[in-house]
Design a protein around this motif. Structure first.
Motif, mmCIF file in Angstrom:
data_model
loop_
_atom_site.group_PDB
_atom_site.id
_atom_site.type_symbol
_atom_site.label_atom_id
_atom_site.label_comp_id
_atom_site.label_asym_id
_atom_site.label_seq_id
_atom_site.Cartn_x
_atom_site.Cartn_y
_atom_site.Cartn_z
ATOM 1 N N LEU A 209 13.918 16.304 -1.028
ATOM 2 C CA LEU A 209 13.301 15.161 -0.459
ATOM 3 C C LEU A 209 12.185 14.456 -1.091
ATOM 4 O O LEU A 209 10.963 14.980 -1.051
ATOM 5 C CB LEU A 209 13.370 15.228 1.091
ATOM 6 N N GLU A 210 12.232 13.159 -1.419
ATOM 7 C CA GLU A 210 11.112 12.490 -2.133
ATOM 8 C C GLU A 210 11.043 11.295 -1.064
ATOM 9 O O GLU A 210 11.899 10.553 -0.781
ATOM 10 C CB GLU A 210 11.469 12.258 -3.391
ATOM 11 N N HIS A 211 9.476 10.971 -1.023
ATOM 12 C CA HIS A 211 9.071 9.672 -0.415
ATOM 13 C C HIS A 211 8.086 9.317 -1.166
ATOM 14 O O HIS A 211 6.998 9.759 -1.583
ATOM 15 C CB HIS A 211 8.996 9.871 1.306
ATOM 16 N N GLU A 212 7.716 7.872 -1.136
ATOM 17 C CA GLU A 212 6.757 7.223 -1.848
ATOM 18 C C GLU A 212 6.409 5.898 -0.984
ATOM 19 O O GLU A 212 7.510 5.172 -0.671
ATOM 20 C CB GLU A 212 7.021 7.011 -3.224
ATOM 21 N N SER A 213 5.184 5.778 -0.579
ATOM 22 C CA SER A 213 4.680 4.413 0.017
ATOM 23 C C SER A 213 3.770 3.737 -1.055
ATOM 24 O O SER A 213 2.582 4.360 -1.490
ATOM 25 C CB SER A 213 3.846 4.950 1.278
ATOM 26 N N LYS A 214 3.906 2.572 -1.270
ATOM 27 C CA LYS A 214 3.003 1.909 -2.149
ATOM 28 C C LYS A 214 2.575 0.565 -1.558
ATOM 29 O O LYS A 214 2.620 0.252 -0.298
ATOM 30 C CB LYS A 214 3.946 1.274 -3.291
ATOM 31 N N GLY A 215 1.292 0.266 -2.144
ATOM 32 C CA GLY A 215 0.278 -0.867 -1.751
ATOM 33 C C GLY A 215 1.263 -2.160 -1.515
ATOM 34 O O GLY A 215 2.203 -2.408 -2.521
ATOM 35 N N GLU A 216 0.464 -3.364 -1.253
ATOM 36 C CA GLU A 216 1.094 -4.642 -1.334
ATOM 37 C C GLU A 216 1.109 -5.112 -2.595
ATOM 38 O O GLU A 216 1.741 -6.157 -2.895
ATOM 39 C CB GLU A 216 0.081 -5.676 -0.394
ATOM 40 N N PHE A 217 0.523 -4.543 -3.535
ATOM 41 C CA PHE A 217 0.467 -4.986 -4.989
ATOM 42 C C PHE A 217 1.970 -4.673 -5.505
ATOM 43 O O PHE A 217 2.482 -5.336 -6.504
ATOM 44 C CB PHE A 217 -0.217 -4.276 -5.936
ATOM 45 N N TYR A 218 2.692 -3.849 -5.045
ATOM 46 C CA TYR A 218 3.993 -3.496 -5.550
ATOM 47 C C TYR A 218 5.204 -4.402 -4.430
ATOM 48 O O TYR A 218 5.192 -4.675 -3.483
ATOM 49 C CB TYR A 218 4.381 -2.193 -5.550
ATOM 50 N N GLU A 219 6.470 -4.583 -5.198
ATOM 51 C CA GLU A 219 7.649 -5.342 -4.520
ATOM 52 C C GLU A 219 8.032 -3.950 -3.325
ATOM 53 O O GLU A 219 8.568 -4.218 -2.200
ATOM 54 C CB GLU A 219 8.640 -5.632 -5.519
ATOM 55 N N ASP A 220 8.234 -3.045 -3.790
ATOM 56 C CA ASP A 220 8.574 -1.849 -3.031
ATOM 57 C C ASP A 220 7.568 -1.232 -2.028
ATOM 58 O O ASP A 220 6.595 -1.016 -2.457
ATOM 59 C CB ASP A 220 9.137 -0.645 -3.924
ATOM 60 N N LYS A 221 7.962 -1.406 -0.877
ATOM 61 C CA LYS A 221 7.034 -0.879 0.085
ATOM 62 C C LYS A 221 7.139 0.717 0.448
ATOM 63 O O LYS A 221 6.157 1.147 0.452
ATOM 64 C CB LYS A 221 7.485 -1.609 1.666
#
Length: 972
Positions: free
Chosen positions: A580-592
């Motif tokens: 299982l992999e999970h990634e959270s990105k800042g508002e700089f990226y399109e992916d949240k």
């Protein structure tokens, strides 16, 4: 003592007199009984009852003392135990002034029978007093000696029908042996250093030693009172080299055929001391000396090219040519490689490489060609080479440095699946069969005919390190467009064997608002791996962030929002892997958010069933409403190798790319060629492509590669490629397609050693090798000044064979680098050999390798057994003693080298030994004397002036054996 003895005697006499009073016999018969008792209760010697007659005459006054003992048998036993032999009695009597009565008589057989009939002595006592032996079945106690050392006076053997049985568990306990397992009445033991396997299966009456079953009878194994007894001949086959047993003396002497725990401990202590002295060297490894500068190799390539294009209206042929010069040699204590394009008058990539500069890491300094306009970029990298790179979540590319001009085969499950020719010393494989958690081999055919093997594993370890280990991955490269440098660095440190900490720093130029600015990004991560209920699992957590703050005018995004956090968890449950992999990105990226779930099930070794689900939550920059995208992937992979045939099949379904099928066949049954047939269906089977290839299996004289390819999508596109190399001299390549495009290229390819232009060199990435053979007098495996050089030693590396000259030297050219070779010397001089050493060489640059091969003289260990006069043995007794001595010589690991028994003069010799340290053991195997042997005494044999001067003396004293030690190396 005298009073007690008198009471015992009087008790015996009183019981006899009372017995006589109530019998019907007359006084004359009673007097006959009295006459029998007199000689029987005399002092004993050698188990014969002897007593002074005068003491018997005193019994009339002491008849009432019969109550002192409850039975005549106990009284007689106590009497016999208390009365010493005649010689001891005389000594004691003298000390206490007790008169010794000399008048004695031996009881006759008839008198003993009458005593036995009247119950005064037992049957066993009658047999012993009459000079016989007892063969009663049951437990009997013996004195036990093991390897000459007394272990116990009460070793309980079992006798049944005159067969002797030894107790197994008691034997193990006496030698402090614990490396065995007992389950009920079955025993599984591992003996000595070599862990010889012994299985005793009492239930099925079977015994195995190293999986070989011993021949047994139905009575070979006995179970009695919780102990396992083995018949003595079976016991000897399992555990002994020699067995001496005397029922008369109740003594057993055993010599073991394996090392006891005590002996192993002694040997380990000796080995520890020897290792501290740095005397144990088994592998001898030589490599290049790093040099400031040394001429190397020059490779010349010159090709003529003829081309025809479908776009040429008149169909004329176009001619062209190309020429390249490649150089490789020692420079600045490293290895420089460069290529010069003669046709275009410019240098291509220039690399200065330092291999294994720190714990498997490579340092490389490079100046690389950028485009074709003459621009260049500098680069510095320091990293550990893994043999592969990952270009996507499941896309693996195998990339490896190999000798220049090599032809490399990629093998999976032992079958060739791809082949490449090295380009500037590098091969790169991009193949659909390269997947995660698989093992591959690179089979490298160098131009000089050698075959090298390199293993590649694509297991994902997430950069985990052992405790205290560090891995670096640092790259600094000039960016031509921005005129700035890019820095990408990662460091991983093993805090424990389970926990690895990682840190990264990225500094790169970024075009922001029409100007180049540096963006600095940092990353931290931790990886933890362990087992839970024998199931391996891994966790990884990390995050990165940009430290600078810039705002883009185009989309109004700010780099302060450029950050992310990620998590990975993986566990293997038998045949199932869950990740299982999970990634959270800042508002700089399109992916949240982005989440991946992956499961792989392997029901059998050749079959993988995989499912992957990816879900991404995206930001909508216009309306501010988040939305989700989901992607599902299914795949089935099957690989099966059978003899020379490999079959692979794969079905993959992707939400966006739809279905894809492939079925490939690889066949290596031909002696010199491999066949490959690839079938691929894309777009749910609508687009079909087929390719058929034939390529040679590293043919030394004639290499070729033929490929024909057809695609249904472009029905008119049919391509045909062919390339060949003849004897590493003449090259030819051809390309033809259905549209009329053609290209033919042929030319020469030659390598010159600039240090010796006449030498036949076929591989640039190689080293000269200078071999020197010498007599290693002091067994340190190092050439010391003054040691004798040996000529006429045949040294072989690969297929090259050269004899050493008068100076003990031989010269080899063109030994490929980055590969370990074993030197195979054949020593023709009598009484000399290589010993246990393995001499290896490996080139890492083009400088000359100098390898000294130590040659060992064969020596003889001579010993003399000296029997000291205190033993008072005549010449015959000494000869018998020598025959019962066993001399064993072992190496320092405890392996038996040879055994010997002294001759009639006490002299023994053991030949064929090397000038090194040995362990010597001298054991007395007989039962006539009590002599403690010596175990694992260290001796050092030396080679002095071509004579054998290794002579040792062993003294046999009253209770043991000792070795005389001289100064230094124990030599006399």
């Amino acid at each position: 003592m005298k009073k007690k003895r008198s009471i015992i005697i009087l008790g015996v006499i009183a019981l006899v007199l009372i017995s006589a009073k109530y019998t019907s016999k007359n006084n004359k018969e009673n007097q006959g009984v009295e006459q029998i008792i007199k000689p029987v209760i005399e002092e004993s010697q050698d188990k014969k009852l002897i007593v002074p007659i005068e003491e018997v005459q005193e019994t009339d006054q002491l008849q009432n003392s019969k109550k002192e003992e409850s039975s005549s048998q106990k009284a007689l036993e106590l009497f016999k135990e208390e009365i010493p032999v005649k010689q001891e009695q005389e000594t004691k009597a003298q000390k206490k002034s007790i008169p010794v009565v000399p008048k004695q008589r031996q009881a006759t057989e008839q008198e003993l029978k009458e005593l036995m009939e009247k119950g005064i002595i037992t049957d066993e006592e009658f047999i012993l007093e009459n000079g016989g032996e007892i063969n009663t079945d049951g437990i009997h106690l013996y004195s036990l000696y093991i390897n000459g050392e007394r272990k116990t006076e009460s070793y309980s053997t079992f006798i049944k029908d005159e067969e002797v049985y030894f107790p197994l568990i008691s034997f193990f306990e006496l030698i402090n042996f614990r490396n065995f397992e007992r389950i009920e009445n079955n025993v599984n033991a591992k003996l000595g250093d070599s862990l010889e396997d012994v299985v005793v299966d009492t239930k099925n009456n079977r015994i195995l030693k190293n999986n070989e079953e011993l021949k047994l009878t139905s009575d070979s194994i006995k179970i009695f009172d919780g102990e396992i007894y083995l018949e003595k001949d079976v016991f000897r086959k399992l555990f002994l080299t020699n067995l001496a047993l005397s029922k008369e003396k109740e003594k057993i002497n055993m010599t073991l055929n394996f090392s006891t725990p005590e002996e192993i401990t002694i040997r380990q202590n000796n080995n520890e001391r020897l290792l501290k002295e740095e005397k144990i060297v088994n592998d001898i490894f030589y490599s290049n000396d790093k040099k400031l500068f040394e001429l190397g190799y020059l490779r010349t390539e010159l090709n003529q090219i003829f081309k025809k294009s479908e776009y040429e209206k008149n169909g004329d042929w176009q001619s062209d040519w190309e020429a390249k010069l490649e150089y490789q040699g020692a420079f600045l204590y490293g290895e420089i490689t460069t290529t010069y394009d003669v046709r275009n008058h410019l240098f291509e990539d220039i690399k200065l490489r330092y291999d294994d500069i720190y714990k498997g890491h490579t340092l490389e300094l490079g100046n690389y060609k950028y485009m074709d306009d003459g621009a260049r970029e500098w680069d510095i990298s320091f990293k550990k080479d893994k043999g592969y790179i990952i270009t996507g979540s499941k896309n693996y590319v195998i990339k490896e440095n190999v000798p220049l001009g090599s032809r490399v085969e990629l093998l999976y499950l032992g079958i060739i699946i791809d082949i490449q020719n090295a380009t500037n010393g590098v091969v790169e494989f991009k193949n659909d069969e390269i997947k995660e958690d698989r093992n591959y081999q690179l089979k490298i055919y160098t131009p000089d005919g050698k075959i090298l093997i390199k293993d590649i594993s694509t297991t994902s370890n997430y950069n985990q390190q052992n405790k205290g280990e560090v891995e670096y991955d640092i790259n600094i490269r000039e960016d031509h467009e921005s005129k700035r440098n890019k820095i990408d660095s990662k460091v991983y440190y093993g805090l424990t064997d389970h926990l690895t900490l990682g840190m990264g720093y990225l500094r790169e130029p970024e075009l922001i608002n029409d100007e180049y600015e540096y963006l600095d990004k940092g990353r931290l991560e931790a990886v933890y791996s362990d087992y839970i209920y024998s199931l391996p699992y891994t966790f990884r957590v990390g995050g990165d962030k940009v430290f600078n703050e810039f705002e883009y005018k185009v989309n109004e995004k700010n780099t302060k929002d450029d950050y992310s956090y990620d998590f990975l968890g993986q566990i293997d449950i038998k045949k199932v892997r869950l990740r299982l992999e999970h990634e959270s990105k800042g508002e700089f990226y399109e992916d949240k958010y982005k989440t991946k779930f992956y499961v792989r099930y392997t029901p059998i070794k050749a079959l993988d069933l995989e499912y992957e689900r990816e879900e991404a939550t995206k930001r909508d920059g216009i309306y501010g409403i988040d939305y989700k995208e989901k992607i599902n992937k299914y795949s089935i992979e099957y690989s099966k190798a059978y003899k020379d045939l490999l079959l692979t099949g794969e079905y993959e379904y992707h939400t966006e790319d739809k279905g894809k099928y492939s079925f490939n066949t690889y066949y290596t049954g031909l002696r010199t060629a491999t066949l490959k047939l690839e079938n691929t269906w894309k777009n749910d089977g609508k687009d079909y492509e087929v390719a058929f290839s034939i390529f040679s299996n590293g043919n030394r004289l004639f290499d070729y590669n033929l490929e024909a390819r057809y695609t249904e999508q472009e029905k008119d596109k049919f391509t045909f490629r062919f390339s060949t190399n003849y004897n590493n001299w003449f090259d030819y390549e051809m390309f033809v397609d259905k549209k009329g495009n053609q290209e033919h290229k042929f030319g020469i390819d030659h390598i010159t050693d600039l240090r010796n232009p006449k030498a036949k060199i076929k591989n640039m990435d190689s080293s000269p090798l200078k071999v020197i053979t010498f007599v290693d007098k002091n067994d340190n495996d190092i050439y010391d000044e003054g040691e004798e050089l040996i000529k006429n030693v045949e040294v072989q590396i690969g297929e090259q064979k050269i004899n050493t000259n008068e100076n003990g030297e031989a010269m080899f050219y063109g030994v490929p680098n980055y590969v370990t070779y074993d030197l195979e010397p054949k020593i023709k001089k009598p009484n000399f050999l290589l010993g246990n050493n393995k001499v290896q060489v490996q080139g890492k640059n083009t400088a000359t390798i100098v390898a000294h091969i130590p040659v060992k003289p064969m020596l003889t260990l001579t010993g003399f057994i000296n029997v000291e006069d205190i033993l008072e043995l005549n010449s015959i007794d000494k000869m018998r003693l020598y025959e019962e001595l066993l001399v064993t010589v072992k190496d320092t690991s405890g392996k038996v080298i040879d055994r010997a028994i002294p001759d009639e003069q006490g002299i023994f010799e053991i030949s064929g030994l090397l000038p090194k340290k040995y362990l010597i053991e001298v054991v007395y195997m007989g039962i006539d004397y009590q002599i403690d042997g010596i175990n694992d005494e260290i001796v050092k044999l030396t080679y002095v002036d071509k004579t054998d001067n290794n002579y040792y003396v062993f003294n046999i004293k009253e209770h043991g054996i000792s070795m005389l030690k001289g100064e230094g190396e124990n030599k006399i």
